[in-house]
Design an enzyme around this catalytic site. Structure first.
Site, PDB file in Angstrom:
ATOM      1  N   HIS A 114       1.729   4.881   9.936  1.00 31.40           N
ATOM      2  CA  HIS A 114       0.861   3.837   9.391  1.00 31.40           C
ATOM      3  C   HIS A 114      -0.106   3.295  10.442  1.00 31.40           C
ATOM      4  CE1 HIS A 114      -0.373   0.290   7.162  1.00 31.40           C
ATOM      5  NE2 HIS A 114       0.364   0.666   6.133  1.00 31.40           N
ATOM      6  N   CYS A 129       0.832  -1.205   0.000  1.00 34.17           N
ATOM      7  CA  CYS A 129       0.000   0.000   0.000  1.00 34.17           C
ATOM      8  C   CYS A 129       0.862   1.249   0.000  1.00 34.17           C
ATOM      9  CB  CYS A 129      -0.948  -0.014   1.200  1.00 34.17           C
ATOM     10  SG  CYS A 129      -0.131  -0.181   2.811  1.00 34.17           S
TER      11      CYS A 129
END
Length: 495
Positions: free
Chosen positions: A317, A290
């Site tokens: 994150h 991602c």
């Protein structure tokens, strides 16, 4: 001047009425002609009245004025009469092209602009490709939602089955429930029923066969009518060619896509950057991570214009299932500490992985990651030294233009609101969103902040790679000007 509240309400009601009139036209184009309509990349398929109004309002961020429904409604009314073939149509761009053309006859303009698909009566050159989701976790369920949403008239990617390990007697019901409800992304947009006898989940007319297996090599997909399937492995159990090749030994599977960074010589694909390198001989492909998908498009356009000498990528994150909810043993450093209570410093290979998609950045980037107690949406901080200096206004203007008018407009988004926070980006379909107000630029030193929905935005990138592997991208109109596309990028992007 005092606002006339009665007039404001009357205007709103008129706008609602026009949006209500648009809904069946959008649906008819989609189901009868395989035509996907959008406004600057925001899909109009299966949207509510309010969502349509918001999409028109969104256009002001691009064109400086709100897109009037008085312009798009006649467009839709004209489009349904043209018996179009399959395509992706941007109504905002079509309207802008019509105004710029000086043509007064809308029908005549559209027949010229869309000449190659007029009177094709839903003809779709794309073949149908069976899809199997191997694993049904966070990414697997979001892929299922997107594939079901894109099912249309049955062309393109067809979700046929999921493969999981049986979790108990109520496994099928629980799998359906997890697809129906999501704590982050909200409820499934449609209806879901369970066929216990045939072990099938029926979602908006899509019959999803649930297959239980511990070994991908032993599955006979042809027993379920599945042929030449694209198997999407979202378990992360196998990351190299040897392990993933087990899928190809099953009957009915022909290609494999991994939703994680691959190891060895496997191609790590970031759609929009290097998807053109996929060949028919590539039976196993990976969709990278991602974070790699979020930062690579932005780094690409920056390197093209300013040149990147070196840089550091720090990702903030959201926590993932790989971490522990409470302190417990974990084979990884620090990840055993409670994800819900701590910021956890950990490593990321995303910076180095960029070079697999952009070889010109080999050895120029370092990276690290801080996991934080939020369930979704992350941020990448790009701290870069450039070859050529720039200013905050110049680089923001450039990135904004790339997000609107380049072959990377499906990957890069741009925002300059002073109030946005992470939860505002849940459900974003772009790989990364540049936060323009946070940009810091002092000549050759640039710091960029890039938001990304590490679940849904990434899943959209995975679907784009799937479409590339299967050759089922719809044609996009109007085409982008070649001059607006950075070197090496396609001239148009499908929705």
């Amino acid at each position: 001047m005092t606002l006339n509240s009665d007039a404001a309400l009357e205007t709103w009601i008129q706008r609602e009425t026009m949006a209500e009139t648009m809904i069946p036209l959008i649906g008819r184009l989609y189901r009868e002609n395989n035509v996907i309509t959008n406004i600057h990349g925001r899909s109009l398929i299966n949207q509510s009245v309010i969502s349509l109004l918001k999409a028109h309002r969104f256009a002001r961020q691009i064109d400086d004025v709100e897109l009037p429904l008085e312009a798009t409604l006649p467009l839709l009314q004209a489009l349904v009469t043209l018996q179009l073939g399959a395509a992706s149509l941007d109504l905002a761009r079509l309207n802008a092209s019509f105004k710029a053309s000086g043509e007064e006859d809308l029908d005549a303009f559209l027949r010229t602009e869309l000449e190659s698909i007029v009177n094709r009566c839903g003809a779709d050159e794309r073949t149908s490709t069976d899809v199997v989701l191997y694993g049904f976790g966070r990414i697997g369920r979001l892929l299922a939602r997107i594939l079901i949403e894109h099912s249309g008239g049955g062309h393109g990617l067809r979700l046929r089955a999921i493969v999981v390990r049986k979790g108990g007697d109520a496994d099928l019901t629980k799998r359906a429930s997890l697809l129906r409800r999501d704590s982050v992304h909200g409820p499934f947009n449609g209806t879901i029923t369970v066929d216990e006898q045939n072990n099938v989940i029926l979602a908006n007319g899509t019959a999803i066969q649930v297959i239980y297996s511990e070994n991908p090599a032993t599955i006979d997909y042809t027993a379920y009518g599945i042929q030449d399937a694209l198997v999407v492995d979202n378990t992360g159990r196998w990351r190299d060619e040897e392990g993933l090749s087990a899928h190809l030994r099953s009957k009915g599977a022909s290609r494999v896509l991994l939703t994680a960074p691959g190891k060895g010589a496997l191609k790590n694909i970031v759609h929009g950057i290097n998807h053109g390198t996929i060949t028919d001989e590539d039976l196993i492909v990976t969709a990278a991570s991602c974070t790699t998908n979020a930062i690579t498009p932005v780094l690409k356009v920056l390197n093209d214009k300013y040149g990147i000498v070196h840089g550091h990528v720090e990702t903030v994150h959201s926590f993932t299932n790989d971490q522990n909810l409470t302190d417990n043993f974990h084979k990884g450093d620090r990840r055993g500490r409670s994800a819900a209570l701590n910021m956890v410093l950990t490593e990321t290979g995303a910076a180095k992985a960029v070079a697999k998609a952009l070889p010109e950045l080999e050895g120029k980037l370092s990276g690290n990651s801080i996991r934080v107690p939020t369930p979704n949406v992350s941020m990448a901080i790009l701290n870069l030294t450039l070859e050529h200096g720039t200013t905050k206004n110049e680089v923001n203007s450039y990135l904004r233009d790339m997000s609107l008018n380049s072959g990377l407009r499906k990957q890069i988004d741009f925002i300059d609101s002073p109030e946005v926070v992470s939860s505002d980006f849940v459900g974003s379909r772009r790989a990364g969103i540049v936060d323009g107000l946070a940009t810091i630029s002092t000549d050759k030193h640039l710091v960029l902040y890039v938001w990304y929905d590490n679940e849904f935005g990434y899943s959209c990138q995975v679907v784009r790679v799937m479409e590339e592997m299967a050759g089922v991208h719809p044609r996009a109109f109007p085409m982008l000007d070649e001059g607006s596309v950075p070197a090496g990028l396609p001239s148009a992007a499908a929705v």
